[in-house]
Design a protein around this motif. Structure first.
Motif, PDB file in Angstrom:
ATOM      1  N   TYR A 252       0.835  -1.209   0.000  1.00 13.36           N
ATOM      2  CA  TYR A 252       0.000   0.000   0.000  1.00 13.36           C
ATOM      3  C   TYR A 252       0.872   1.264   0.000  1.00 13.36           C
ATOM      4  O   TYR A 252       0.613   2.212  -0.728  1.00 13.36           O
ATOM      5  N   ASP A 253       1.958   1.246   0.804  1.00  8.27           N
ATOM      6  CA  ASP A 253       2.886   2.385   0.842  1.00  8.27           C
ATOM      7  C   ASP A 253       3.556   2.597  -0.522  1.00  8.27           C
ATOM      8  O   ASP A 253       3.689   3.719  -1.000  1.00  8.27           O
TER       9      ASP A 253
ATOM     10  N   LYS B 286       1.065   4.043  -3.086  1.00  5.27           N
ATOM     11  CA  LYS B 286       0.868   5.485  -2.900  1.00  5.27           C
ATOM     12  C   LYS B 286       2.097   6.258  -3.381  1.00  5.27           C
ATOM     13  O   LYS B 286       1.996   7.355  -3.920  1.00  5.27           O
TER      14      LYS B 286
ATOM     15  N   SER C  42      -6.160   4.542  -5.627  1.00  8.02           N
ATOM     16  CA  SER C  42      -6.962   3.994  -4.525  1.00  8.02           C
ATOM     17  C   SER C  42      -7.025   2.476  -4.692  1.00  8.02           C
ATOM     18  O   SER C  42      -6.982   1.960  -5.815  1.00  8.02           O
TER      19      SER C  42
ATOM     20  N   GLY D 264       0.268   9.316  -4.540  1.00 11.47           N
ATOM     21  CA  GLY D 264      -0.889   9.397  -3.637  1.00 11.47           C
ATOM     22  C   GLY D 264      -2.236   9.375  -4.339  1.00 11.47           C
ATOM     23  O   GLY D 264      -3.277   9.432  -3.683  1.00 11.47           O
TER      24      GLY D 264
END
Length: 616
Positions: free
Chosen positions: A474-475, A478, A486, A483
């Motif tokens: 997930y990091d 992003k 989704s 960022g």
């Protein structure tokens, strides 16, 4: 105490009983940060449920950690009284739900207790991954859905484009979507009218025997276990003997009430109403979420469908930095379990870290929230081991074991095959970052299922091994998408994989807290990265420290931390060279002995940082 002779809700407009046709049960669903909690605040404020001086942001988020992070963790409920344009009073039961994928379980519970949903979509960002996941859950529960376009006051808002996107991506008619700004209060009256006119009233039998759905339960230091229920048929009354159908336990109801959002006591709850009761229940574990509550004297013959219990998907070990804090940790995890039924734990021991607990979580954010609460609310310094998932290990003797701790892995000779969990991931990302996201998914052994376009954004559906996602996926996602991406996922099943246990040895001693299950093809890369990271993080000692990554007896990567060197010749000046040689030999022998008996101190931050490896 309010006098309620029939099914009268607290302090309603003087009528003895609120008809079912004037009750609305609804939840607010959306992606993270699209404005669910802010909309709930405006609805509470507009209906006058809370005095203006008591209003605050995120009214329904009770935990400090929820307020600080600006996220909802626990689904909350509140009853509102609303006088509509037709002059009639309506009872609105609102459920504010979390938006993060880890708390989808909280969303499913809330949706089961409602007939309709307000779908909040950011008028500038549009449909996101979690928007889709929550809408599909609402549709599975046969909900009527009212689209709400939030943040229309922003300069970047494009309501017409987002309406079209809702129709194209979700397939909902968005022509009647309500444009609002939850922050400034624009359009809140339109939302309340839409709830009254477009959402269906609940169905229920006033004269039937009691049948209620158990939505949630938590522990209160003064009242014991508080049980949140949605009454389907009959009445739940103070003093009544009730039966929990899954366990067969019989309890006497002590208090009945509702949230406004403060507790307000009543004498009974009727069909279609959402409220709480307390009885002599001591453990949250005694109240199963999704259970049916019925009258002990005249039980209902058929239980409500309920829903599947929460299944932990990520496991990791929690150990106190100071071994003397173990009793405090035992007490702390016991207290957290009282208020979070989806958190599970069992005791474990580690040669490197001593006594601790193996804990199960719904995802990485859930893990982060629990560890932060342990350090903040109970003042505990903790070491968290590498997160792991549940593997199915099939042995040669025909048995299968569920393994969620790499330390429990049997010898390679006893293993026939290992299966790992796979997920179906939905990723929405702007077109310019698509290449980076595709590369990230390929690097994590992903298989592409579908790639479609939603306006300027790509919608990727990938099959990925959960083991590759729980570390830092997930990091990284992003990071590579600046960022803008989704992400949402659901566990799809188990598949066989070429998996091995990688051990990390520091000074020839295995550090079980850093051992992990990895795919054989990625073992060397992961091992090399771990050794390099530990070399930076472990301070030098007075002896040489080898750091090795090994698969069984085979070492696949190694780094060496050089010894701190004391200048033993500083005081030796002049004289024969044999004097210097004698001192150096003495130092060499001392270092050899030190390496044999010396203990390497691995700082706590080394454990945490070693697990957050940057793949660049």
């Amino acid at each position: 105490m309010t006098d309620t002779s029939a099914q009268k809700p607290a302090a309603s407009a003087g009528d003895a009983m609120m008809p079912l046709s004037r009750i609305r049960n609804f939840s607010i669903i959306a992606h993270i940060d699209h404005g669910k909690s802010t909309l709930a605040d405006r609805l509470i404020q507009t209906c006058g449920a809370v005095a203006l001086r008591d209003m605050k942001e995120q009214m329904l988020d009770s935990m400090d950690i929820e307020r600080e992070r600006g996220i909802t963790i626990k689904a909350q409920t509140v009853r509102l009284d609303y006088k509509a344009h037709d002059g009639l009073m309506y009872q609105l039961n609102l459920m504010d739900t979390p938006g993060h994928v880890d708390f989808a379980y909280e969303v499913s519970r809330s949706l089961a207790a409602c007939e309709g949903s307000l779908l909040v979509v950011d008028a500038s960002q549009g449909v996101e991954a979690q928007t889709l996941a929550n809408v599909y859950q609402a549709l599975d529960n046969k909900h009527e859905i009212v689209p709400i376009l939030n943040k229309i006051d922003l300069p970047a808002a494009e309501p017409d484009r987002i309406k079209q996107q809702i129709e194209d991506v979700i397939g909902l008619d968005a022509s009647q979507a309500v444009p609002i700004s939850a922050k400034t209060g624009i359009g809140i009256d339109l939302v309340l009218e839409a709830i009254v006119t477009r959402l269906p009233p609940p169905k229920g039998d006033i004269n039937g025997t009691l049948k209620a759905l158990l939505i949630d339960s938590w522990y209160d230091a003064y009242l014991g276990v508080i049980v949140l229920v949605r009454v389907v048929d009959g009445f739940l009354k103070k003093g009544q003997k009730i039966k929990l159908m899954s366990s067969g336990a019989v309890q006497q109801v002590e208090r009945v009430g509702i949230f406004r959002p403060k507790q307000e006591m009543l004498s009974q709850l009727g069909p279609g109403e959402v409220g709480f009761f307390t009885a002599q229940i001591k453990e949250v574990a005694d109240t199963r979420i999704g259970d049916t509550v019925t009258d002990a004297a005249k039980p209902t013959p058929k239980a409500l469908p309920g829903f599947k219990p929460a299944q932990p998907v990520v496991f990791c070990g929690l150990f106190p930095v100071d071994a003397a804090d173990f009793e405090s940790l035992r007490e702390a995890v016991g207290k957290l379990r009282l208020n979070d039924a989806s958190f599970s734990y069992e005791m474990e021991t580690s040669a490197a870290l001593g006594f601790g607990y193996r804990c199960g979580f719904l995802g990485l954010l859930h893990l982060e929230i629990i560890t932060e609460r342990l350090s903040r609310e109970f003042n505990l310094d903790l070491i968290t081991t590498a997160p792991s998932v549940i593997y199915h290990v099939y042995r040669t003797n025909g048995t299968m074991m569920e393994m969620h701790n790499p330390a429990d892995m049997p010898d390679a000779g006893q293993i026939e095959r290992i299966e790992e969990p796979w997920i179906k991931a939905t990723i929405l990302v702007p077109d310019e970052y698509l290449g980076s996201v595709l590369k990230l998914c390929q690097d994590r052994r992903g298989r592409q299922i579908e790639l479609t376009y939603v306006g300027q954004r790509a919608m990727l559906i990938y099959s990925l091994p959960l083991n590759e996602v729980v570390f830092d996926f997930y990091d990284r996602l992003k990071s590579v998408s600046r960022g803008y991406a989704s992400f949402d996922y659901s566990v799809s099943g188990y598949e066989e994989g070429d998996l091995v246990k990688m051990s990390i040895l520091v000074n020839s001693e295995p550090v079980d807290a850093l051992s992990m299950i990895v795919h054989r093809a990625r073992a060397e890369q992961r091992g090399r990265g771990m050794c390099e990271k530990l070399k930076e993080l472990i301070p030098p000692h007075l002896f040489v420290i080898p750091i090795q990554a090994a698969l069984g007896a085979k070492v696949i990567a190694r780094e060496t931390i050089r010894a701190l060197r004391k200048d033993v010749l500083a005081k030796c000046y002049g004289g024969d060279v044999s004097r210097k040689r004698k001192l150096l030999d003495k130092q060499k022998a001392g270092k050899k002995k030190l390496r044999q008996f010396g203990k390497v101190e691995i700082p706590q931050e080394a454990f945490i940082a070693a697990l957050k490896m940057d793949e660049n």
